[in-house]
Design a protein around this motif. Structure first.
Motif, PDB file in Angstrom:
ATOM      1  N   ASP A 156       0.847  -1.188   0.000  1.00  0.00           N
ATOM      2  CA  ASP A 156       0.000   0.000   0.000  1.00  0.00           C
ATOM      3  C   ASP A 156       0.890   1.248   0.000  1.00  0.00           C
ATOM      4  OD1 ASP A 156      -2.283  -1.549   0.129  1.00  0.00           O
ATOM      5  OD2 ASP A 156      -2.666  -1.187   2.251  1.00  0.00           O
ATOM      6  N   THR A 157       0.361   2.347  -0.522  1.00  0.00           N
ATOM      7  CA  THR A 157       1.073   3.619  -0.510  1.00  0.00           C
ATOM      8  C   THR A 157       0.314   4.589   0.386  1.00  0.00           C
ATOM      9  OG1 THR A 157       1.782   3.213  -2.780  1.00  0.00           O
ATOM     10  CG2 THR A 157       2.019   5.447  -1.957  1.00  0.00           C
ATOM     11  N   LEU A 158       1.040   5.205   1.329  1.00  0.00           N
ATOM     12  CA  LEU A 158       0.440   6.132   2.283  1.00  0.00           C
ATOM     13  C   LEU A 158       1.000   7.532   2.072  1.00  0.00           C
ATOM     14  CD1 LEU A 158       0.789   3.982   5.535  1.00  0.00           C
ATOM     15  CD2 LEU A 158      -1.180   4.117   4.018  1.00  0.00           C
ATOM     16  N   ARG A 159       0.134   8.536   2.250  1.00  0.00           N
ATOM     17  CA  ARG A 159       0.569   9.930   2.217  1.00  0.00           C
ATOM     18  C   ARG A 159       0.543  10.436   3.647  1.00  0.00           C
ATOM     19  NH1 ARG A 159      -2.521  14.671   1.383  1.00  0.00           N
ATOM     20  NH2 ARG A 159      -4.227  13.349   0.755  1.00  0.00           N
ATOM     21  N   VAL A 160       1.690  10.921   4.126  1.00  0.00           N
ATOM     22  CA  VAL A 160       1.816  11.416   5.500  1.00  0.00           C
ATOM     23  C   VAL A 160       2.081  12.915   5.451  1.00  0.00           C
ATOM     24  CG1 VAL A 160       3.138  11.256   7.640  1.00  0.00           C
ATOM     25  CG2 VAL A 160       2.735   9.200   6.284  1.00  0.00           C
ATOM     26  N   GLU A 161       1.307  13.671   6.220  1.00  0.00           N
ATOM     27  CA  GLU A 161       1.502  15.115   6.326  1.00  0.00           C
ATOM     28  C   GLU A 161       1.597  15.490   7.795  1.00  0.00           C
ATOM     29  OE1 GLU A 161      -1.431  17.383   4.238  1.00  0.00           O
ATOM     30  OE2 GLU A 161      -1.093  16.317   2.362  1.00  0.00           O
TER      31      GLU A 161
ATOM     32  N   ARG B 130       5.515  13.142   3.297  1.00  0.00           N
ATOM     33  CA  ARG B 130       6.057  12.088   2.452  1.00  0.00           C
ATOM     34  C   ARG B 130       4.936  11.248   1.855  1.00  0.00           C
ATOM     35  NH1 ARG B 130      10.106  13.893   4.441  1.00  0.00           N
ATOM     36  NH2 ARG B 130      12.147  13.118   4.868  1.00  0.00           N
ATOM     37  N   ILE B 131       5.283  10.592   0.752  1.00  0.00           N
ATOM     38  CA  ILE B 131       4.464   9.498   0.232  1.00  0.00           C
ATOM     39  C   ILE B 131       5.305   8.252   0.463  1.00  0.00           C
ATOM     40  CG2 ILE B 131       3.460   8.444  -1.816  1.00  0.00           C
ATOM     41  CD1 ILE B 131       2.585  11.170  -2.678  1.00  0.00           C
TER      42      ILE B 131
ATOM     43  N   VAL C  61      -2.674  11.023   7.875  1.00  0.00           N
ATOM     44  CA  VAL C  61      -2.272   9.923   6.999  1.00  0.00           C
ATOM     45  C   VAL C  61      -3.457   9.587   6.111  1.00  0.00           C
ATOM     46  CG1 VAL C  61      -1.481   7.525   6.885  1.00  0.00           C
ATOM     47  CG2 VAL C  61      -0.683   9.011   8.732  1.00  0.00           C
ATOM     48  N   ASP C  62      -3.189   9.470   4.820  1.00  0.00           N
ATOM     49  CA  ASP C  62      -4.212   9.063   3.851  1.00  0.00           C
ATOM     50  C   ASP C  62      -3.708   7.853   3.099  1.00  0.00           C
ATOM     51  OD1 ASP C  62      -6.093  11.097   4.288  1.00  0.00           O
ATOM     52  OD2 ASP C  62      -5.026  12.469   2.955  1.00  0.00           O
ATOM     53  N   LEU C  63      -4.641   7.018   2.676  1.00  0.00           N
ATOM     54  CA  LEU C  63      -4.307   5.883   1.829  1.00  0.00           C
ATOM     55  C   LEU C  63      -4.230   6.398   0.397  1.00  0.00           C
ATOM     56  CD1 LEU C  63      -3.854   2.828   1.760  1.00  0.00           C
ATOM     57  CD2 LEU C  63      -6.308   2.569   1.436  1.00  0.00           C
ATOM     58  N   GLN C  64      -3.034   6.477  -0.147  1.00  0.00           N
ATOM     59  CA  GLN C  64      -2.811   7.001  -1.488  1.00  0.00           C
ATOM     60  C   GLN C  64      -3.174   5.967  -2.558  1.00  0.00           C
ATOM     61  OE1 GLN C  64      -1.606  10.135  -1.748  1.00  0.00           O
ATOM     62  NE2 GLN C  64      -1.332  10.264  -3.936  1.00  0.00           N
TER      63      GLN C  64
END
Length: 194
Positions: A32-37, A46-47, A94-97
């Protein structure tokens, strides 16, 4: 507002609610790819790709095992790990990219390479999950000049010495090792009195 418009609005609201509920309950998995802010420090944004061992790494937070966690649990864990670097607790989102690729999209063969005293050398295609012993059978076994006590399995920078005779007599479990994409099996030539 017409009935149709009201109906359409309620359907859209229902879909939005259902999507949010599913996203909150989703458990992260490798690939999975996560987007962290981090609101307080944009340099940490980061992604991140969840590694095969189920971890992500973020400066200041280190490596964190996220497999099986929800997005909310990951946010909380990252905020706790980053808290010591901030005066006030940081706001981490955190979002699921992207989801991991589906298993059906994985390669249907595992390619290995065989060098030396084998009956068939070169690139050999195996079914995923094939063991070392099955790979020996797949490439037709060894020539009469093979040093079967000194077979090498090279996996990346790792080198493993395999004794075929010990596999046959049951004193070694190396025959059950699963083959990986790009593995190289080297069968050296016997020495004069070997």
């Amino acid at each position: 507002m017409t009935r149709f418009t009201a109906f359409l609005s309620s359907v859209i609201a229902l879909l939005f609610f259902a999507t949010q509920t599913i996203a909150q309950e989703y458990r992260v998995q490798p690939g999975d790819t996560l987007r962290v802010e981090v609101v307080e420090d944009a340099t940490l944004n980061r992604i991140l790709l969840v590694s095969p061992d189920g971890r992500i790494s973020l400066p200041g937070a280190g490596a964190l095992r996220v497999t099986g966690l929800t997005i909310e649990q990951i946010q909380t864990a990252l905020a706790q790990r980053l808290a010591s670097s901030f005066v006030n607790p940081p706001n981490v989102f955190v979002d699921l990219q992207a989801l991991a690729p589906a298993e059906e999209q994985e390669e249907m063969v595992t390619a290995i390479f065989v060098v030396g005293e084998a009956n068939n050398v070169g690139r050999i295609e195996l079914e995923p999950g094939t063991t070392l012993l099955q790979a020996f059978a797949q490439f037709g076994g060894f020539t009469n000049f093979a040093a079967t006590k000194r077979i090498q399995l090279r996996r990346g920078s790792e080198i493993y010495t395999i004794d075929y005779n010990k596999i046959l007599d049951g004193s070694s479990r190396n025959g059950s090792v699963r083959m990986h994409e790009g593995d190289v099996i080297i069968i050296p030539q016997r020495k004069l009195f070997e």
